[in-house]
Motif scaffolding. Structure first.
Motif, PDB file in Angstrom:
ATOM      1  N   UNK A 156     -69.347 -21.644   2.260  1.00  0.00           N
ATOM      2  CA  UNK A 156     -69.343 -20.553   3.301  1.00  0.00           C
ATOM      3  C   UNK A 156     -67.920 -19.887   3.501  1.00  0.00           C
ATOM      4  N   UNK A 157     -67.696 -18.927   3.872  1.00  0.00           N
ATOM      5  CA  UNK A 157     -66.317 -18.342   3.795  1.00  0.00           C
ATOM      6  C   UNK A 157     -65.671 -18.504   4.973  1.00  0.00           C
ATOM      7  N   UNK A 158     -66.396 -19.089   5.956  1.00  0.00           N
ATOM      8  CA  UNK A 158     -65.400 -19.512   7.105  1.00  0.00           C
ATOM      9  C   UNK A 158     -65.174 -21.105   7.167  1.00  0.00           C
ATOM     10  N   UNK A 159     -66.434 -21.771   6.884  1.00  0.00           N
ATOM     11  CA  UNK A 159     -66.558 -23.336   7.204  1.00  0.00           C
ATOM     12  C   UNK A 159     -66.023 -24.120   5.615  1.00  0.00           C
ATOM     13  N   UNK A 160     -66.252 -23.414   4.614  1.00  0.00           N
ATOM     14  CA  UNK A 160     -65.742 -23.974   3.484  1.00  0.00           C
ATOM     15  C   UNK A 160     -66.935 -24.881   2.818  1.00  0.00           C
ATOM     16  N   UNK A 161     -66.845 -25.704   2.070  1.00  0.00           N
ATOM     17  CA  UNK A 161     -67.997 -26.505   1.359  1.00  0.00           C
ATOM     18  C   UNK A 161     -68.712 -27.193   2.092  1.00  0.00           C
ATOM     19  N   UNK A 162     -69.943 -26.958   1.684  1.00  0.00           N
ATOM     20  CA  UNK A 162     -71.105 -27.727   2.575  1.00  0.00           C
ATOM     21  C   UNK A 162     -71.008 -29.078   1.813  1.00  0.00           C
ATOM     22  N   UNK A 163     -70.649 -30.237   2.531  1.00  0.00           N
ATOM     23  CA  UNK A 163     -70.079 -31.437   1.988  1.00  0.00           C
ATOM     24  C   UNK A 163     -71.463 -32.311   1.676  1.00  0.00           C
ATOM     25  N   UNK A 164     -72.487 -31.867   2.346  1.00  0.00           N
ATOM     26  CA  UNK A 164     -73.791 -33.057   1.962  1.00  0.00           C
ATOM     27  C   UNK A 164     -74.185 -32.280   0.719  1.00  0.00           C
ATOM     28  N   UNK A 179     -77.566 -18.315  -8.053  1.00  0.00           N
ATOM     29  CA  UNK A 179     -76.908 -18.418  -6.887  1.00  0.00           C
ATOM     30  C   UNK A 179     -77.134 -16.938  -6.202  1.00  0.00           C
ATOM     31  N   UNK A 180     -76.698 -17.173  -4.943  1.00  0.00           N
ATOM     32  CA  UNK A 180     -77.079 -15.814  -4.144  1.00  0.00           C
ATOM     33  C   UNK A 180     -76.274 -15.967  -2.672  1.00  0.00           C
ATOM     34  N   UNK A 181     -75.821 -15.133  -2.362  1.00  0.00           N
ATOM     35  CA  UNK A 181     -75.041 -14.910  -0.997  1.00  0.00           C
ATOM     36  C   UNK A 181     -75.792 -14.388   0.250  1.00  0.00           C
ATOM     37  N   UNK A 182     -75.913 -14.735   1.383  1.00  0.00           N
ATOM     38  CA  UNK A 182     -76.529 -14.433   2.500  1.00  0.00           C
ATOM     39  C   UNK A 182     -75.674 -14.120   3.624  1.00  0.00           C
ATOM     40  N   UNK A 183     -75.568 -13.061   4.316  1.00  0.00           N
ATOM     41  CA  UNK A 183     -74.837 -12.662   5.481  1.00  0.00           C
ATOM     42  C   UNK A 183     -75.243 -13.310   6.488  1.00  0.00           C
ATOM     43  N   UNK A 208     -73.077 -24.348  11.081  1.00  0.00           N
ATOM     44  CA  UNK A 208     -73.245 -23.319  12.154  1.00  0.00           C
ATOM     45  C   UNK A 208     -72.258 -23.672  13.347  1.00  0.00           C
ATOM     46  N   UNK A 209     -72.177 -24.946  13.629  1.00  0.00           N
ATOM     47  CA  UNK A 209     -71.298 -25.088  14.979  1.00  0.00           C
ATOM     48  C   UNK A 209     -69.907 -25.028  14.632  1.00  0.00           C
ATOM     49  N   UNK A 210     -69.309 -25.145  13.300  1.00  0.00           N
ATOM     50  CA  UNK A 210     -67.959 -24.958  12.837  1.00  0.00           C
ATOM     51  C   UNK A 210     -67.994 -23.387  12.691  1.00  0.00           C
ATOM     52  N   UNK A 211     -68.784 -22.746  12.367  1.00  0.00           N
ATOM     53  CA  UNK A 211     -68.525 -21.348  12.166  1.00  0.00           C
ATOM     54  C   UNK A 211     -68.436 -20.241  13.413  1.00  0.00           C
ATOM     55  N   UNK A 268     -66.216 -11.983  11.576  1.00  0.00           N
ATOM     56  CA  UNK A 268     -67.264 -11.066  11.274  1.00  0.00           C
ATOM     57  C   UNK A 268     -67.700 -11.021   9.786  1.00  0.00           C
ATOM     58  N   UNK A 269     -66.919 -11.448   9.037  1.00  0.00           N
ATOM     59  CA  UNK A 269     -67.193 -11.503   7.362  1.00  0.00           C
ATOM     60  C   UNK A 269     -67.805 -12.853   7.319  1.00  0.00           C
ATOM     61  N   UNK A 270     -68.702 -13.340   7.219  1.00  0.00           N
ATOM     62  CA  UNK A 270     -69.265 -14.552   7.302  1.00  0.00           C
ATOM     63  C   UNK A 270     -70.678 -14.693   6.203  1.00  0.00           C
ATOM     64  N   UNK A 271     -70.405 -15.214   5.287  1.00  0.00           N
ATOM     65  CA  UNK A 271     -71.451 -15.326   4.158  1.00  0.00           C
ATOM     66  C   UNK A 271     -71.360 -16.883   3.634  1.00  0.00           C
ATOM     67  N   UNK A 272     -72.855 -17.109   3.270  1.00  0.00           N
ATOM     68  CA  UNK A 272     -72.879 -18.447   2.781  1.00  0.00           C
ATOM     69  C   UNK A 272     -73.471 -18.264   1.199  1.00  0.00           C
ATOM     70  N   UNK A 273     -72.713 -19.216   0.347  1.00  0.00           N
ATOM     71  CA  UNK A 273     -73.353 -19.083  -0.989  1.00  0.00           C
ATOM     72  C   UNK A 273     -74.537 -20.197  -1.196  1.00  0.00           C
TER      73      UNK A 273
END
Length: 370
Positions: A156-164, A179-183, A208-211, A268-273
């Motif tokens: 995620x552009x805000x919270x970084x790697x999804x460790x799980x 791969x795809x990105x979702x706002x 979600x909590x981090x973001x 505001x710019x928050x995307x998840x790959x």
């Protein structure tokens, strides 16, 4: 001497260094050819260490470290050069063409309205989602053939790697095929009738909590991690407590929840790959990203020496992540993305070289963002 004369002398020395470098590379190739012809081991660690020890002995204390790095790099470049000329297998990784048309079963974490569910609509026109609570179950469903594909968030552009997701990538047998990105547009959702001032606790996935940490802290909410944003919304819907959930607006609407606050993410710019995984190696025609994971030895400059291989091959690294390996003495798995396609010689040779030299190496897929 003035500055121009000093620079001229440096240029002369640089030309000499380059000429000597070429001569050394050619001699190294002659040595490699001799060893191959006479059935001798080609790469000898003891010989390398002997050279480095001699270099250190001939260097002043303040130049010792730099001299060793210089000669180590020269020898690493030499090995890459020799490998490309003599030892790399030319047979490419076998793959099938990726085809996302038609009807497909897709393993999806969460439920209707989860961001993973939304990501599927970016990739498929016709699909049947099979929902699972845990990311591990998504990987397993693809491995055992219960689903043709699985979709998972990876960064995620805000919270970084999804460790799980990264933790499970070493455990499971799979390939990334797209791969795809979702706002990400988080909202605060509640069961109908709950007022904002009643909320004391909010539930969501840790990402979600981090973001939305600024919003959460500003309002003094107690946070509770849940396996998925959409499942968190399901939980608060069925609870008799005045809980809130951080989830997508689509999820809140699908579940009939009230949306009390919109756009609550820190940025505001928050995307998840998201990555799409399959059991087989599938590749689209325009695939331009390769993902691998590997373990490096506990040696000085091990990561630097790895990066030298990519530089010599002319391949651009676009991402490096590292994750600790459980139940080990601080071993680390490195996850790398780089630009290229597996049906090109330079990539095929590099992958073969890494596979032969490292104690653990795994090719994860060649894909494009859609």
């Amino acid at each position: 001497m003035d500055l121009d004369e000093l620079r001229s002398n440096i240029n002369d020395i640089d030309n000499q260094i380059q000429e000597l470098f070429f001569k050394r590379m050619n001699l190294c190739c002659d040595v490699a050819q001799y060893k191959i012809d006479n059935d001798l081991p080609v790469f000898q660690g003891a010989r390398e260490q002997h050279i480095l020890d001699k270099v250190a002995q001939k260097s002043s204390d303040d130049m010792k470290g730099g001299s060793k790095v210089l000669f180590q790099t020269i020898m690493d470049i030499s090995k890459c050069y020799q490998y490309q000329r003599f030892f790399a297998q030319t047979n490419k990784i076998e793959y099938k063409k990726l085809d996302l048309s038609g009807h497909h079963k897709v393993a999806v974490p969460g439920t209707n309205g989860s961001y993973s569910h939304i990501a599927c609509s970016n990739l498929f026109d016709d699909y049947e989602p099979i929902f699972f609570e845990d990311f591990d179950e998504v990987f397993t469903a693809v491995e055992n053939g219960e689903a043709e594909f699985g979709i998972l968030p990876i960064t995620n552009t805000t919270a970084g790697a999804v460790e799980r997701t990264y933790e499970l990538m070493k455990k499971h047998d799979f390939k990334i095929c797209a791969s795809t990105k979702v706002k990400v547009s988080h909202c605060l959702a509640v069961r109908k009738g709950i007022k904002f001032e009643e909320i004391r606790s909010v539930y969501s996935h840790e990402q979600g909590l981090h973001q939305c940490s600024d919003f959460v802290e500003e309002n003094g909410f107690k946070t509770h991690k849940y396996a998925n944003t959409a499942l968190a919304a399901c939980y608060i819907k069925d609870s008799d407590q005045p809980y809130g959930a951080i989830c997508s607006e689509q999820c809140a609407n699908d579940l009939g929840l009230d949306i009390l606050k919109r756009d609550i993410a820190n940025a505001a710019y928050n995307f998840t790959k998201f990555i799409l995984i399959s059991k087989e190696t599938l590749k689209s025609e325009n695939a331009d990203t390769i993902s691998v994971c590997l373990v490096l030895p506990h040696q000085s400059s091990a990561l630097y020496r790895l990066l030298t291989k990519f530089s010599v091959a002319g391949l651009n690294l676009s991402m490096i992540e590292s994750m600790p390996v459980a139940n080990t003495d601080f071993d680390v798995v490195f996850y790398l993305d780089f630009q290229g396609a597996i049906d090109t010689p330079e990539v095929a040779k590099l992958l073969s070289e890494l596979d032969s030299e490292l104690s653990y190496f795994k090719f994860l897929g060649n894909y494009e963002e859609m």
